[in-house]
Design a protein around this motif. Structure first.
Motif, PDB file in Angstrom:
ATOM      1  N   PHE A 108       0.908  -1.157  -0.096  1.00  0.00           N
ATOM      2  CA  PHE A 108      -0.088  -0.051   0.100  1.00  0.00           C
ATOM      3  C   PHE A 108       0.971   1.219   0.021  1.00  0.00           C
ATOM      4  CE2 PHE A 108       0.210   1.959   4.229  1.00  0.00           C
ATOM      5  CZ  PHE A 108       0.913   0.893   4.739  1.00  0.00           C
ATOM      6  N   THR A 109       0.316   2.291  -0.172  1.00  0.00           N
ATOM      7  CA  THR A 109       1.126   3.552  -0.338  1.00  0.00           C
ATOM      8  C   THR A 109       0.847   4.726   0.766  1.00  0.00           C
ATOM      9  OG1 THR A 109      -0.314   4.583  -2.252  1.00  0.00           O
ATOM     10  CG2 THR A 109       1.611   3.188  -2.918  1.00  0.00           C
ATOM     11  N   GLU A 110      -0.414   4.650   1.177  1.00  0.00           N
ATOM     12  CA  GLU A 110      -0.782   5.830   1.951  1.00  0.00           C
ATOM     13  C   GLU A 110      -1.736   5.281   2.904  1.00  0.00           C
ATOM     14  OE1 GLU A 110      -1.610   9.958   0.027  1.00  0.00           O
ATOM     15  OE2 GLU A 110      -2.207   8.126  -1.286  1.00  0.00           O
ATOM     16  N   GLN A 111      -1.744   5.807   4.310  1.00  0.00           N
ATOM     17  CA  GLN A 111      -2.985   5.441   5.128  1.00  0.00           C
ATOM     18  C   GLN A 111      -3.912   6.513   5.252  1.00  0.00           C
ATOM     19  OE1 GLN A 111      -0.057   3.339   8.097  1.00  0.00           O
ATOM     20  NE2 GLN A 111      -1.201   4.698   9.342  1.00  0.00           N
ATOM     21  N   PHE A 112      -5.271   6.186   5.394  1.00  0.00           N
ATOM     22  CA  PHE A 112      -6.116   7.110   5.753  1.00  0.00           C
ATOM     23  C   PHE A 112      -7.172   6.354   6.725  1.00  0.00           C
ATOM     24  CE2 PHE A 112      -5.015   8.110   1.358  1.00  0.00           C
ATOM     25  CZ  PHE A 112      -4.689   9.301   1.553  1.00  0.00           C
ATOM     26  N   SER A 113      -7.632   7.251   7.691  1.00  0.00           N
ATOM     27  CA  SER A 113      -9.304   6.662   8.390  1.00  0.00           C
ATOM     28  C   SER A 113     -10.309   7.031   7.377  1.00  0.00           C
ATOM     29  CB  SER A 113      -9.274   7.614   9.641  1.00  0.00           C
ATOM     30  OG  SER A 113      -9.990   8.757   9.155  1.00  0.00           O
ATOM     31  N   VAL A 114     -11.506   6.080   7.627  1.00  0.00           N
ATOM     32  CA  VAL A 114     -12.402   6.126   6.999  1.00  0.00           C
ATOM     33  C   VAL A 114     -13.214   7.641   7.036  1.00  0.00           C
ATOM     34  CG1 VAL A 114     -14.892   5.345   6.724  1.00  0.00           C
ATOM     35  CG2 VAL A 114     -13.190   3.757   7.309  1.00  0.00           C
ATOM     36  N   GLN A 115     -12.996   8.394   8.104  1.00  0.00           N
ATOM     37  CA  GLN A 115     -13.590   9.743   8.258  1.00  0.00           C
ATOM     38  C   GLN A 115     -12.679  10.715   6.970  1.00  0.00           C
ATOM     39  OE1 GLN A 115     -16.493  11.106   9.709  1.00  0.00           O
ATOM     40  NE2 GLN A 115     -15.702  13.061   8.634  1.00  0.00           N
ATOM     41  N   GLN A 116     -11.407  10.488   7.154  1.00  0.00           N
ATOM     42  CA  GLN A 116     -10.539  11.139   6.467  1.00  0.00           C
ATOM     43  C   GLN A 116     -10.823  10.920   5.001  1.00  0.00           C
ATOM     44  OE1 GLN A 116      -6.688   9.825   7.792  1.00  0.00           O
ATOM     45  NE2 GLN A 116      -6.233  11.802   8.325  1.00  0.00           N
ATOM     46  N   LEU A 117     -11.147   9.856   4.568  1.00  0.00           N
ATOM     47  CA  LEU A 117     -11.526   9.495   3.205  1.00  0.00           C
ATOM     48  C   LEU A 117     -12.690  10.416   2.818  1.00  0.00           C
ATOM     49  CD1 LEU A 117     -11.446   5.579   2.326  1.00  0.00           C
ATOM     50  CD2 LEU A 117     -10.054   7.339   1.292  1.00  0.00           C
ATOM     51  N   ALA A 118     -13.698  10.263   3.820  1.00  0.00           N
ATOM     52  CA  ALA A 118     -15.230  11.039   3.355  1.00  0.00           C
ATOM     53  C   ALA A 118     -14.851  12.329   3.221  1.00  0.00           C
ATOM     54  CB  ALA A 118     -16.133  10.659   4.544  1.00  0.00           C
ATOM     55  N   THR A 119     -14.015  12.973   3.997  1.00  0.00           N
ATOM     56  CA  THR A 119     -13.678  14.316   3.832  1.00  0.00           C
ATOM     57  C   THR A 119     -12.813  14.518   2.532  1.00  0.00           C
ATOM     58  OG1 THR A 119     -13.462  14.379   6.225  1.00  0.00           O
ATOM     59  CG2 THR A 119     -12.601  16.091   5.024  1.00  0.00           C
ATOM     60  N   LEU A 120     -12.046  13.889   2.475  1.00  0.00           N
ATOM     61  CA  LEU A 120     -11.290  13.833   1.167  1.00  0.00           C
ATOM     62  C   LEU A 120     -12.162  14.101  -0.170  1.00  0.00           C
ATOM     63  CD1 LEU A 120      -8.118  11.761   1.068  1.00  0.00           C
ATOM     64  CD2 LEU A 120      -8.044  14.155   0.735  1.00  0.00           C
ATOM     65  N   ILE A 121     -13.066  13.119  -0.085  1.00  0.00           N
ATOM     66  CA  ILE A 121     -14.012  13.016  -1.408  1.00  0.00           C
ATOM     67  C   ILE A 121     -14.707  14.396  -1.283  1.00  0.00           C
ATOM     68  CG2 ILE A 121     -16.236  11.664  -2.206  1.00  0.00           C
ATOM     69  CD1 ILE A 121     -14.533   9.308  -1.124  1.00  0.00           C
ATOM     70  N   ALA A 122     -15.396  14.920  -0.324  1.00  0.00           N
ATOM     71  CA  ALA A 122     -16.207  15.890  -0.138  1.00  0.00           C
ATOM     72  C   ALA A 122     -15.289  17.056  -0.764  1.00  0.00           C
ATOM     73  CB  ALA A 122     -16.614  16.248   1.208  1.00  0.00           C
ATOM     74  N   GLU A 123     -14.029  17.319  -0.466  1.00  0.00           N
ATOM     75  CA  GLU A 123     -13.412  18.343  -0.787  1.00  0.00           C
ATOM     76  C   GLU A 123     -12.976  18.300  -2.263  1.00  0.00           C
ATOM     77  OE1 GLU A 123     -10.866  18.738   3.560  1.00  0.00           O
ATOM     78  OE2 GLU A 123      -9.762  18.055   1.778  1.00  0.00           O
ATOM     79  N   ALA A 124     -12.518  17.003  -2.726  1.00  0.00           N
ATOM     80  CA  ALA A 124     -12.366  16.881  -4.092  1.00  0.00           C
ATOM     81  C   ALA A 124     -13.428  17.310  -4.992  1.00  0.00           C
ATOM     82  CB  ALA A 124     -11.882  15.541  -4.438  1.00  0.00           C
ATOM     83  N   ARG A 125     -14.795  16.782  -4.431  1.00  0.00           N
ATOM     84  CA  ARG A 125     -15.709  17.187  -5.357  1.00  0.00           C
ATOM     85  C   ARG A 125     -16.242  18.722  -5.037  1.00  0.00           C
ATOM     86  NH1 ARG A 125     -19.884  13.414  -6.507  1.00  0.00           N
ATOM     87  NH2 ARG A 125     -21.293  14.827  -5.604  1.00  0.00           N
ATOM     88  N   LYS A 126     -16.041  19.428  -3.966  1.00  0.00           N
ATOM     89  CA  LYS A 126     -16.171  20.790  -3.974  1.00  0.00           C
ATOM     90  C   LYS A 126     -15.535  21.682  -4.978  1.00  0.00           C
ATOM     91  CE  LYS A 126     -16.433  24.356  -0.534  1.00  0.00           C
ATOM     92  NZ  LYS A 126     -16.123  24.652   0.873  1.00  0.00           N
ATOM     93  N   GLU A 127     -14.123  21.079  -5.294  1.00  0.00           N
ATOM     94  CA  GLU A 127     -13.361  21.604  -6.344  1.00  0.00           C
ATOM     95  C   GLU A 127     -13.968  21.816  -7.562  1.00  0.00           C
ATOM     96  OE1 GLU A 127      -9.495  20.417  -6.260  1.00  0.00           O
ATOM     97  OE2 GLU A 127      -9.361  20.592  -4.073  1.00  0.00           O
ATOM     98  N   HIS A 128     -14.983  20.917  -7.719  1.00  0.00           N
ATOM     99  CA  HIS A 128     -15.492  20.695  -9.179  1.00  0.00           C
ATOM    100  C   HIS A 128     -17.122  21.118  -9.150  1.00  0.00           C
ATOM    101  CE1 HIS A 128     -12.383  18.950 -11.750  1.00  0.00           C
ATOM    102  NE2 HIS A 128     -11.784  18.814 -10.595  1.00  0.00           N
ATOM    103  N   GLY A 129     -17.292  21.974  -7.722  1.00  0.00           N
ATOM    104  CA  GLY A 129     -18.920  22.552  -7.936  1.00  0.00           C
ATOM    105  C   GLY A 129     -19.711  21.438  -7.444  1.00  0.00           C
ATOM    106  N   LEU A 130     -19.357  20.483  -6.832  1.00  0.00           N
ATOM    107  CA  LEU A 130     -20.112  19.249  -6.510  1.00  0.00           C
ATOM    108  C   LEU A 130     -20.375  19.138  -4.885  1.00  0.00           C
ATOM    109  CD1 LEU A 130     -18.767  16.554  -8.804  1.00  0.00           C
ATOM    110  CD2 LEU A 130     -20.906  17.739  -9.109  1.00  0.00           C
TER     111      LEU A 130
END
Ligand SMILES: NC(=O)c1ccc[n+]([C@@H]2O[C@H](COP(=O)([O-])OP(=O)(O)OC[C@H]3O[C@@H](n4cnc5c(N)ncnc54)[C@H](O)[C@@H]3O)[C@@H](O)[C@H]2O)c1
Length: 422
Positions: A297-319
Motif C-alpha cells: 500500500f502507499t498511504e494510510q487514511f481513516s474512513v472519516q479522512q476518506l469521506a472528507t477528502l472526497i467531499a473536498e475533491a468534489r467541492k473543487e468541481h462544484g459538486l
C-alpha cells in the motif's frame, strides 16, 4: 521487460486480475489469463453489478489483441480443481503464477455458515493446489499471492512487513508477525499465508505474499487504451470498498455513510500501483525456500479522512457532498493506533501515485459518468452484519454452488472440488 517469460494470472476476470494481465502482457510477458468466472455468478446471487460495464473474457482478450497486437491466452479454469490446475501448469510451464482467484468480500464471508465455508474451503483449496502444482510440475515457478493488510488487524504497535524480531526470556528470533484478522475472509488469507510459508520451508517454493491495502481507481495505461478493456467497479455494500461506495453515494446525491466514528484506519493504493507492484515482484523473484512478505500500500487514511477528502475533491468541481454516520455492521475498533511499514516495494522501485492527486481523474469523474447505473438499494444500508449475518435488505438469492457445501458431511464427500465451475 518480461520478454519470453510466461505468467499465469489466476482471477484474470476480476477487478485487479484483468488490469494486471493487461499490464504484464504490455511489458512483454506471455500471459495466460485464467478464471472460472464465479465472481459473475456471485454478483447474480447478491443482485450486485459492476458500475462500469465490462465485456466477456473472450471479447476482452480479442479487443486487447486488436489494440495492442499482444496475444493473451484465455483459459476457463477453477483453481479449486487440482487436475485442471495441474493441466494448466503442464501445458505452459510458467515462470511465475499470480494468484488473485479467491472469494474476497468480508461481508460475503459473514452472511452465514455456508458463505464462511465457501470462502475458507475455496480459498485454501486454490492456494494448496497451486503449491502442489509448483512442487510437482514447475518447481522453479515463483508464486505471487495476494494477501491483505487485514491479516494483521489493528495491533497497538507498528506493523512490520510479515515478520517481527522478538526477544523472549533472553533469546531472540525473527518470527511471523501476529495476525488478528477481522472476518472469515481475512482469516482465509492468514491460513493461506501459513500454508505458503510452510511449503516454502519444506519444498523450497519461491513465494511472495503481498499484503495488499484497499485498492482504488479504475484505470491504468492499458485500460485507458480502449473502452472494451474496462475493469469492474464495485460500489455496493458487499463488494465495494468504502471509497467506491462513498463516491457512488455522493454522485446520486445521497449522504456518504461512514460506519461508526470513522476512525478505522487502513492502507490504500492506486490500481496503477497494484499492477506495478506485481510486475516488480515478478521481475525480482523470491529465492528458492524464500517466503517474502511485502506490505503493498502507499498511504494510510481513516474512513472519516476518506469521506472528507472526497467531499473536498468534489467541492473543487462544484459538486456538493454531505457526510452521515451510521451504526457499524462490523465488529472492529473504531479508534486505534495504526502505523504499518511499506518500504520493501519502494526499495525495489515502486513510484507511488497519491490519492489526493488522482482521486478526481480516476474515480469521481468515472462515477459521475456512470451514475445512472447506480442501484440505490445496494448502496444505502449494509446488508450483512458481523453478529447477525444477513440483514433484511440482503438481496441475494440462494446460490446453486452453495448446495454443495451445506454441511461438513458433504465436505467429507468432497464434491466441491470436482464439480464447481467445471
Ligand atoms: N480489491 C482490493 O482492494 C483488494 C485488497 C486487498 C487484497 N485483494 C485481493 O486481491 C485479489 C483480487 O481482488 P479483486 O478485487 O480483483 O477481486 P475480484 O472479485 O474482482 O476478482 C477475483 C477473481 O477471481 C475469480 N475466482 C474466484 N474464485 C475462483 C476460482 N475458484 N477459480 C478461478 N477463478 C476464481 C473470480 O471469478 C474473479 O474474477 C483477491 O484475492 C483479494 O483478496 C484485493
Amino acid at each position: 521487460m518480461g520478454t519470453g517469460r510466461t505468467v499465469i494470472v489466476f482471477g484474470a476476470d476480476g477487478y485487479l486480475g484483468w488490469a494486471t494481465a493487461l499490464h504484464l502482457s504490455q511489458v512483454g510477458f506471455t500471459v495466460i489469463a485464467a478464471d472460472n468466472l464465479i465472481r459473475r455468478s456471485w454478483d447474480r446471487e447478491c443482485g450486485t453489478d459492476t458500475l462500469i460495464p465490462i465485456r466477456s473474457m473472450p471479447e476482452r482478450v480479442r479487443a486487447w489483441r486488436e489494440v495492442s497486437g499482444n496475444e493473451m491466452l484465455w483459459r476457463r479454469v477453477d483453481i479449486r480443481n487440482p487436475k485442471a490446475v495441474n493441466a494448466l501448469f503442464m501445458e505452459f510451464q510458467p515462470d511465475a503464477v499470480v494468484h488473485f482467484a479467491e472469494q474476497r468480500s468480508a461481508p460475503f464471508s459473514m452472511v452465514d455458515q455456508d458463505h464462511s465455508l465457501l470462502t475458507q474451503v475455496g480459498n485454501l483449496t486454490g492456494t494448496i493446489n497451486l503449491l502442489y502444482a509448483i512442487r510437482d510440475i514447475a518447481p522453479d515457478c515463483h508464486l505471487v499471492k495476494l494477501g491483505t493488510m487485514g491479516e494483521y488487524g489493528t495491533p497497538n504497535i507498528d506493523i512490520e512487513e510479515g515478520f517481527i524480531e522478538i526477544t523472549h526470556n533472553g533469546r531472540t528470533d525473527r518470527l511471523p508477525y501476529p495476525k488478528q484478522a477481522g472476518s472469515f475472509y481475512h482469516l482465509s488469507k492468514v491460513h493461506d499465508s501459513h500454508n505458503i510459508h510452510f511449503a516454502s520451508r519444506v519444498w523450497g517454493i519461491r513465494a511472495t505474499d503481498l499484503n495488499q491495502g484497499v485498492v482504488y481507481g479504475c484505470t491504468t495505461d492499458e485500460i485507458a487504451m480502449d473502452r472494451r478493456l474496462a475493469t469492474r467497479f464495485d460500489y455496493d455494500t458487499i463488494w465495494g470498498t468504502a471509497l467506491n461506495r462513498f463516491c457512488a453515494q455522493a454522485a446520486v446525491n445521497q449522504p456518504i455513510t461512514v460506519y461508526g466514528k470513522g476512525g478505522q484506519t487502513r492502507g490504500f493504493l492506486d490500481i496503477r500501483d497494484t499492477v506495478e507492484c506485481i510486475r516488480i515482484s515478478i521481475e525480482h523473484p523470491a529465492e528458492p525456500h524464500e517466503f517474502r512478505v511485502f506490505n503493498q500500500f502507499t498511504e494510510q487514511f481513516s474512513v472519516q479522512q476518506l469521506a472528507t477528502l472526497i467531499a473536498e475533491a468534489r467541492k473543487e468541481h462544484g459538486l456538493a457532498t454531505s457526510i452521515d454516520h451510521v451504526a457499524n455492521p462490523r465488529i472492529e475498533q473504531e479508534e486505534h493506533y495504526y502505523n504499518a511499514k511499506h518500504q520493501a516495494l519502494i526499495d525495489l522501485g515502486l513510484q507511488p501515485h497519491l490519492l489526493r492527486s488522482t482521486l478526481l481523474d480516476s474515480v469521481i469523474a468515472t462515477v459521475e459518468h456512470w451514475k445512472k447505473r447506480v442501484d440505490l438499494d445496494l448502496l444505502l444500508r449494509p446488508s450483512v452484519d458481523w453478529k447477525k449475518g444477513r440483514n433484511l435488505n440482503w438481496k441475494g438469492a440462494s446460490h446453486p454452488h452453495l448446495t454443495q457445501v451445506r454441511s461438513t458431511d458433504s465436505l467429507r464427500e468432497a464434491p466441491l472440488i470436482a464439480r464447481v465451475g467445471s
